[in-house]
Design an enzyme around this catalytic site. Structure first.
Site, PDB file in Angstrom:
ATOM      1  CE  LYS A  53      -4.297   1.143   2.365  1.00  0.00           C
ATOM      2  NZ  LYS A  53      -4.913   1.126   3.688  1.00  0.00           N
TER       3      LYS A  53
HETATM    4  C1  E4P Z   1      -8.152   1.450   4.046  1.00  0.00           C
HETATM    5  O1  E4P Z   1      -7.514   1.088   3.108  1.00  0.00           O
HETATM    6  C2  E4P Z   1      -8.095   2.823   4.578  1.00  0.00           C
HETATM    7  O2  E4P Z   1      -6.847   3.090   5.141  1.00  0.00           O
HETATM    8  C3  E4P Z   1      -9.215   2.982   5.585  1.00  0.00           C
HETATM    9  O3  E4P Z   1     -10.416   2.521   4.985  1.00  0.00           O
HETATM   10  C4  E4P Z   1      -9.373   4.391   6.113  1.00  0.00           C
HETATM   11  O4  E4P Z   1     -10.558   4.439   6.879  1.00  0.00           O
HETATM   12  P1  E4P Z   1     -10.908   5.658   7.863  1.00  0.00           P
HETATM   13  O5  E4P Z   1     -11.128   6.873   7.024  1.00  0.00           O
HETATM   14  O6  E4P Z   1     -12.147   5.207   8.558  1.00  0.00           O
HETATM   15  O7  E4P Z   1      -9.725   5.828   8.773  1.00  0.00           O
END
Ligand code: E4P
Length: 218
Positions: A87
């Site tokens: 990622k």
């Molecule tokens: C996933 O890949 C993201 O990092 C995550 O969904 C972020 O979610 P949030 O905005 O609830 O922190």
């Protein structure tokens, strides 16, 4: 549409996996911190444990924000397990790193995406997934689901293979909206996935069936 669970919590990952509908997991540094997993070696072990549970794509985020650091870290993460997807944040060095990873056959998830322009760069660099953050856009009175729909449309129009992974999903209605928008994947909290099961007519219907059956089984 594929379902990923958006957590680093092993119990929740196991529970979603046991339901039989889980395709993968997304984590981020905040989710890892929430589990209190300290030290790089322990974090890497944790990723491997997640991979063993789900046997599906598991996004593990780089911490470095410079190109060389992202490459070093991403290669280590990718070597942990074949299910790891590296990622990478949607910044200039991140786009360059995605291009590099793509040329090496390392799968990537371009994260922190908030515009169609960012999604275009991610796809051109060869990202496997792009993650528009639905809830965080809604939080600032923008339309997160509309962004997902626009990216899906743009990718179809130009024929990009990058999959749209709707992230920052906060509740069950978001999942249903992702279906309408044509998202390839939604990464969701366990509560939102379980919320899909809820319907009062299911509960009432089941209660009635069991009551009626009781009358003929005595
Ligand atoms: C996933 O890949 C993201 O990092 C995550 O969904 C972020 O979610 P949030 O905005 O609830 O922190």
């Amino acid at each position: 549409m594929k379902f990923f669970i958006d957590t680093a919590n092993l119990d929740q990952i196991r529970e979603a996996h046991d339901l039989g509908v889980l395709d993968g997991v997304t984590t981020n540094p905040s989710l890892m911190a929430k589990e209190g997993i300290k030290g790089v070696e322990n974090q890497y072990k944790h990723y491997v444990e997640i991979c063993h549970i789900v046997q599906g794509d598991v996004s593990a985020e780089v911490i470095a924000t410079d190109y060389d650091g992202m490459i070093r870290e991403g290669e280590k993460l990718a070597a942990l397990d074949p299910h790891i997807v590296v990622k990478v944040p949607c910044i200039a060095d991140g786009i360059k790193a995605i291009k590099y990873f793509s040329s090496k056959g390392i799968r990537t998830n371009c994260t922190l995406v908030f515009s169609v322009g960012q999604a275009l760069l991610a796809a051109k660099a060869g990202a496997t997934y792009v993650s528009p953050f639905v809830g965080r856009l809604d939080d600032i009175s923008e339309d997160g689901i509309a962004l997902v729909a626009k990216i899906v449309e743009m990718y179809h129009y130009y024929g990009y293979a990058t999959q749209v992974l709707a992230a920052s999903i906060r509740h069950t209605a978001h999942i249903l909206q992702c279906i309408d928008a044509g998202a390839d994947v939604a990464t969701c909290p366990l509560s939102a996935i379980k919320g899909l099961l809820n319907h009062p007519l299911t509960d009432a219907g089941l209660k009635k069936f069991l009551e009626d059956y009781k009358r003929i089984s005595e």
